[in-house]
Design a protein around this motif. Structure first.
Motif, PDB file in Angstrom:
ATOM      1  N   GLU A  46       0.833  -1.189   0.000  1.00 18.81           N
ATOM      2  CA  GLU A  46       0.000   0.000   0.000  1.00 18.81           C
ATOM      3  C   GLU A  46       0.873   1.248   0.000  1.00 18.81           C
ATOM      4  O   GLU A  46       1.897   1.294   0.678  1.00 18.81           O
ATOM      5  CB  GLU A  46      -0.923   0.026   1.212  1.00 18.81           C
ATOM      6  N   THR A  47       0.468   2.243  -0.750  1.00 21.43           N
ATOM      7  CA  THR A  47       1.172   3.518  -0.763  1.00 21.43           C
ATOM      8  C   THR A  47       0.239   4.583  -0.213  1.00 21.43           C
ATOM      9  O   THR A  47      -0.813   4.857  -0.787  1.00 21.43           O
ATOM     10  CB  THR A  47       1.605   3.904  -2.191  1.00 21.43           C
ATOM     11  N   GLU A  48       0.627   5.150   0.916  1.00 21.15           N
ATOM     12  CA  GLU A  48      -0.179   6.195   1.531  1.00 21.15           C
ATOM     13  C   GLU A  48       0.150   7.534   0.887  1.00 21.15           C
ATOM     14  O   GLU A  48       1.307   7.861   0.655  1.00 21.15           O
ATOM     15  CB  GLU A  48       0.120   6.248   3.029  1.00 21.15           C
ATOM     16  N   GLU A  49      -0.893   8.292   0.568  1.00 20.75           N
ATOM     17  CA  GLU A  49      -0.692   9.593  -0.055  1.00 20.75           C
ATOM     18  C   GLU A  49      -0.173  10.586   0.987  1.00 20.75           C
ATOM     19  O   GLU A  49      -0.880  10.929   1.934  1.00 20.75           O
ATOM     20  CB  GLU A  49      -1.996  10.096  -0.664  1.00 20.75           C
ATOM     21  N   GLY A  87       4.983  12.960   9.215  1.00 23.63           N
ATOM     22  CA  GLY A  87       3.959  12.718   8.216  1.00 23.63           C
ATOM     23  C   GLY A  87       4.351  12.902   6.772  1.00 23.63           C
ATOM     24  O   GLY A  87       3.479  12.952   5.895  1.00 23.63           O
ATOM     25  N   TYR A  88       5.652  12.970   6.490  1.00 18.90           N
ATOM     26  CA  TYR A  88       6.099  13.178   5.111  1.00 18.90           C
ATOM     27  C   TYR A  88       6.690  11.902   4.528  1.00 18.90           C
ATOM     28  O   TYR A  88       7.309  11.099   5.235  1.00 18.90           O
ATOM     29  CB  TYR A  88       7.137  14.305   5.034  1.00 18.90           C
ATOM     30  N   VAL A 111       6.242  14.646  -8.929  1.00 24.33           N
ATOM     31  CA  VAL A 111       6.279  13.614  -7.895  1.00 24.33           C
ATOM     32  C   VAL A 111       6.712  14.194  -6.550  1.00 24.33           C
ATOM     33  O   VAL A 111       6.280  13.737  -5.495  1.00 24.33           O
ATOM     34  CB  VAL A 111       7.242  12.473  -8.316  1.00 24.33           C
ATOM     35  N   ILE A 112       7.564  15.207  -6.574  1.00 26.72           N
ATOM     36  CA  ILE A 112       8.173  15.759  -5.362  1.00 26.72           C
ATOM     37  C   ILE A 112       7.582  17.131  -5.064  1.00 26.72           C
ATOM     38  O   ILE A 112       7.471  17.987  -5.949  1.00 26.72           O
ATOM     39  CB  ILE A 112       9.701  15.834  -5.530  1.00 26.72           C
ATOM     40  N   ASP A 113       7.200  17.336  -3.807  1.00 23.91           N
ATOM     41  CA  ASP A 113       6.561  18.581  -3.385  1.00 23.91           C
ATOM     42  C   ASP A 113       7.536  19.591  -2.799  1.00 23.91           C
ATOM     43  O   ASP A 113       7.220  20.779  -2.717  1.00 23.91           O
ATOM     44  CB  ASP A 113       5.486  18.273  -2.341  1.00 23.91           C
ATOM     45  N   GLY A 167       2.294  19.719  -9.473  1.00 25.63           N
ATOM     46  CA  GLY A 167       1.277  19.117 -10.344  1.00 25.63           C
ATOM     47  C   GLY A 167       1.056  17.661 -10.022  1.00 25.63           C
ATOM     48  O   GLY A 167       1.518  17.164  -8.997  1.00 25.63           O
ATOM     49  N   ASP A 168       0.354  16.980 -10.915  1.00 27.73           N
ATOM     50  CA  ASP A 168       0.024  15.579 -10.679  1.00 27.73           C
ATOM     51  C   ASP A 168       1.166  14.686 -11.076  1.00 27.73           C
ATOM     52  O   ASP A 168       1.926  14.971 -11.994  1.00 27.73           O
ATOM     53  CB  ASP A 168      -1.219  15.205 -11.515  1.00 27.73           C
ATOM     54  N   SER A 169       1.262  13.563 -10.391  1.00 31.32           N
ATOM     55  CA  SER A 169       2.333  12.602 -10.655  1.00 31.32           C
ATOM     56  C   SER A 169       1.842  11.492 -11.563  1.00 31.32           C
ATOM     57  O   SER A 169       0.723  11.033 -11.466  1.00 31.32           O
ATOM     58  CB  SER A 169       2.806  11.999  -9.326  1.00 31.32           C
ATOM     59  N   ASP A 170       2.707  11.027 -12.462  1.00 34.12           N
ATOM     60  CA  ASP A 170       2.429   9.851 -13.273  1.00 34.12           C
ATOM     61  C   ASP A 170       2.926   8.585 -12.606  1.00 34.12           C
ATOM     62  O   ASP A 170       2.738   7.494 -13.116  1.00 34.12           O
ATOM     63  CB  ASP A 170       3.112   9.976 -14.643  1.00 34.12           C
TER      64      ASP A 170
END
Length: 418
Positions: free
Chosen positions: A182-185, A212-213, A236-238, A414-417
């Motif tokens: 599972e990958t938690e957002e 939480g990061y 992908v990176i914030d 933006g959004d990650s692929d």
């Protein structure tokens, strides 16, 4: 559930028999195949799903013109561009779940160009006659699996059948199976690390994950820095915690771990937060001692391991690097903070270690002070970079930046692929 599909990229005029064998192996596992023909000069040995003429057209040229010009290098460039466009379209259409390439140096160049354009996480497998040499130009900063073909890919025999079938089945395995995890957002922070900045990064990473990061740590060996900035551009990176900017020492002086002249650009271009330090800018990386250029005779060296020799930067080099870093950060469109550890920039740049040289470090610090815009926060601490206090200060600053950025979606990449 829709059937999975693997795209095979290869030259059907010279490797048709081998590609058809791989196709049959894959289809025998219940996976569809889409064959992209990148052969220029001859007739394909079987009908592909995407013809060489279509690939050439996608690359901006006519196949007939490529054949008439007889310029192999130019033709490879065109087919590489075309294969890239075809692969991206197949991916966007949802009919490309993985890519398999077979070939010599020519098709390795073409197929891996397409692979490098696809998002990280899409299975990419290249069987190549050149996979036992320097593969960095083919892999770049992408997750491409390279398999050495051992013998040339010329006909089917007991060896080539085994190599090709292994590659085909490996690609099927990656495409057809879903890992049970599972990958938690979470907001994601990219961090750069070297062996000599590991304590700093470990402390910062543990703090950020406890708060939480998600963190992704990149080894600052040239490809590591490029990979991080590539993922920044993908969204992908914030936020970036750029502890280890050592790749600029190699880029400027001529070491082997350079990340190119665009290093430090991506966070500023995208507008995400960037917390930056000067980790391992006391060193330039070379291979074994006998690989070091003669121009550096007489310099201070440190034997890191049998394959890596470190060279101490000079005050002049540090001053120039500091100016470059400051000017790069001045161009950023997002929030930036710079941290200077006044007592040393690496594990071997502290009192009693080989690269301890406060005056040389000061040249770096002074250049950053002189050239950094006044509206960029500059934090100087009387510690070395691996001190827990320094690591936590950087981590907390990244946390503040990330909190502000992720609460404002317009400020993120933006959004990650992935």
């Amino acid at each position: 559930m829709a059937r999975k599909s693997i795209t095979i990229i290869g030259t059907l005029d010279t490797k048709g028999e081998e590609i058809e064998f791989a196709k049959e192996i894959i289809e025998g596992q219940g996976v569809d195949v889409h064959v992209v023909d990148t052969g220029v000069m001859g007739v394909p040995e079987f009908d592909p799903d995407t013809t060489a003429a279509e690939v050439a057209e996608a690359g901006g040229e006519r196949l007939e013109d490529l054949r008439e010009n007889h310029e192999r290098g130019a033709a490879m460039d065109v087919m590489g561009r075309g294969a890239t466009e075809i692969a991206l379209q197949l991916y966007d259409d949802g009919v490309l779940d993985g890519v398999l390439g077979l070939g010599g140096s020519g098709n390795t160049s073409i197929a891996t160009a397409a692979m490098r354009a696809l998002p990280v996480g899409v299975p990419k497998f290249m069987v190549s006659t050149v996979a036992s040499g320097d593969i960095e130009p083919y892999v770049g900063a992408r997750d491409i699996t390279m398999m050495y073909s051992v013998a040339d890919i010329e006909g089917l025999n007991q060896l080539s059948r085994r190599i090709i079938s292994n590659a085909a089945l490996a690609t099927v395995g990656m495409v057809a199976n879903e890992a049970d995890f599972e990958t938690e957002e979470k907001p994601t922070i990219g961090i750069t690390m070297f062996g000599v900045t590991t304590p700093c990064v470990q402390t910062a990473r543990e703090y950020l994950e406890d708060h939480g990061y998600e963190t992704i740590v990149f080894h600052a060996t040239g490809t590591g820095g490029r990979a991080m900035e590539d993922l920044v551009r993908q969204g992908v990176i914030d936020c970036v915690l750029d502890v280890t900017t050592t790749e600029w020492a190699d880029e400027h002086v001529g070491g082997v771990f350079n990340a190119g002249p665009d290093r430090l650009d991506a966070p500023g271009e995208v507008g995400i937060p960037h917390v930056v330090s000067v980790g391992a800018l006391d060193m330039v990386n070379f291979g074994p001692p006998d690989s070091i250029p003669e121009e550096f005779d007489g310099r201070t060296f440190h034997h890191h391991n049998p394959q890596v020799t470190l060279m101490r930067t000079t005050p002049q080099e540090n001053s120039e690097i500091g100016e470059i870093i400051a000017e790069k950060l001045n161009e950023a469109s997002g929030p930036v903070a710079v941290y200077l550890p006044l007592q040393g920039v690496s594990l071997i740049d502290v009192e009693g270690e080989d690269f301890y040289d406060p005056e040389t470090d000061e040249a770096l610090f002074e250049a950053i002070r002189d050239h950094l815009d006044s509206d960029i926060e500059l934090v100087e601490m009387d510690t070395d970079i691996n001190d827990e206090e320094f690591a936590l200060a950087m981590a907390k600053h990244a946390e503040r930046f990330a909190e502000a950025s992720t609460s404002n979606p317009a400020a993120t990449g933006g959004d990650s692929d992935v």
